[in-house]
Design an enzyme around this catalytic site. Sequence first.
Site, PDB file in Angstrom:
ATOM      1  N   GLY A 177      82.634  24.237  23.050  1.00  0.00           N
ATOM      2  CA  GLY A 177      82.706  25.251  24.101  1.00  0.00           C
ATOM      3  C   GLY A 177      81.409  25.491  24.846  1.00  0.00           C
ATOM      4  O   GLY A 177      81.408  26.014  25.959  1.00  0.00           O
ATOM      5  N   HIS A 217      46.101   2.598   2.385  1.00  0.00           N
ATOM      6  CA  HIS A 217      44.939   3.476   2.495  1.00  0.00           C
ATOM      7  C   HIS A 217      44.330   3.327   3.882  1.00  0.00           C
ATOM      8  O   HIS A 217      44.185   2.212   4.343  1.00  0.00           O
ATOM      9  CB  HIS A 217      43.903   3.103   1.429  1.00  0.00           C
ATOM     10  CG  HIS A 217      42.641   3.883   1.548  1.00  0.00           C
ATOM     11  ND1 HIS A 217      42.562   5.198   1.127  1.00  0.00           N
ATOM     12  CD2 HIS A 217      41.429   3.562   2.066  1.00  0.00           C
ATOM     13  CE1 HIS A 217      41.335   5.645   1.375  1.00  0.00           C
ATOM     14  NE2 HIS A 217      40.630   4.679   1.944  1.00  0.00           N
TER      15      HIS A 217
END
Length: 461
Positions: free
Chosen positions: A33, A440
């Site tokens: 809606g 890393h």
Amino acid sequence: MSYDLIVIGAGPGGYVCAIRAAQLGLKVACVEGRDTLGGTCLNVGCIPSKALLHATHQLHEAEHNFEAMGLTGAKPKVDWKKMLGYKSDVIGQNTKGIEFLFKKNKVDWIKGWASLPAPGKVQVGDTTYDAKKIVIASGSQSSPLNGVEVDEKTIVTSTGALELVKIPKKLIVIGAGVIGLEMGSVYARLGAEVTVVEYLDRIIPGNDGEVAKSFQRLLGKQGITFILGAAVQSATATKGKATVSYKLRKDDSEHTLDADTVLLATGRRPFVDGLGLDALGVKMTERGQIATDKHYATNVEGLYAIGDVIEGPMLAHKAEDEGMAVAEILAGQAGHVNYGVIPGVIYTWPEVASVGETEETLKEAGRAYKVGKFSFMGNGRAKANFAGDGFVKILADKHTDRILGAHIIGPYAGDLIHELCVAMEFGASAEDLARTCHAHPTYSEAVREAALACGDGAIHA
Ligand code: NAI
């Protein structure tokens, strides 16, 4: 007109269900809606709030960390109208994206509000559609609180909080849950004096207690004030100013606070207005949710429900998973959701993320567990990026080492948590994670270090 499946509601639960069902060969329509697809999440929830959180985090970085990195010059000024415009653009791009996906997957969008006049029938306006199966995914709305008069201007819910005409000087937030702290952070970064009034003696109930304490301290450093153990009695607005009264639970003393804006964020409730569930005889739970079985079926033949209207956490991704699962079930497959591995994220800075058991739930269950913790202070990348606040905490079975839960407060915790979700889906032990090579320098090394801390110890602690 008749369909194999009509889905009611085009939020993350409904639109995902419709798309997956279409991919599996069903003829599908979705009733919505609102003027745009995407439900609360895309229009007035997750996505717009994340846009404002992103913009204001950049502002915070510019104000607090730029100079330390040698970035000097005029500090940015806030153009609130433009920031709201950016937020609207983001909403538009996302909702249009769903429209495109509906077209691509041949899902019909039936525009309007649905009701269910009889089993297998969906009415929208003057048209009644036949459906072999119906899935209700109509979502939730803010719960009202006695004595608090919401006008969406001065006293607002999360919807109004995304559209304030101007940045308040003083904001009172009722409820220290996810909405209260995310929107409270947005306005605190924009310069508002933010006070959070919470009924319990802690913030973010349900989350790990240690994380909650740390989170409260960090938000306090960002200027947010907390009044805990306080039951709000009323909030009223006159001439654009608001007054909140609350009672301290420890001594019953009454207090009042004044503000320009009040945000009511004390939870949400299922939205089933206008569907006609009563007349259809749909069984509900005591908490006003639609009662379903393990396959999302209600007590009415051919009628299913998923997402915020049924039990479980009111989270977009929980609804999405249920949407996929029910579509698969309706297409004859074995859809399934693992409710033990549903992450929860709070998108503040630092972020807070959790999955699985907390120390509190494990203690309650009398389960022997061990804790592996690692602070972001020991993570090189975090230190370089002014992101050393917070930690990763992994809970593992004391005897088998299987990961039972994880809690992260820190940079991009909401992304980091998924490594733990995958590990838990595969029944991994903390050692499995600890033995996995992590690049890393990354924030995710902190996750590995916490896993190492469940065994012989973290390296950088
Ligand atoms: P919540 O349930 O997270 O928090 C509500 C808070 O209000 C609780 O701490 C509660 O103790 C407190 N409270 C209740 N009555 C009170 C009173 N009279 N006075 C003072 N405090 C009171 O609810 P919230 O924040 O409104 O969020 C609603 C739903 O939306 C939640 O299920 C949440 O998970 C979901 N959500 C999730 C987001 C995310 O995943 N990042 C973002 C926004 C919402």
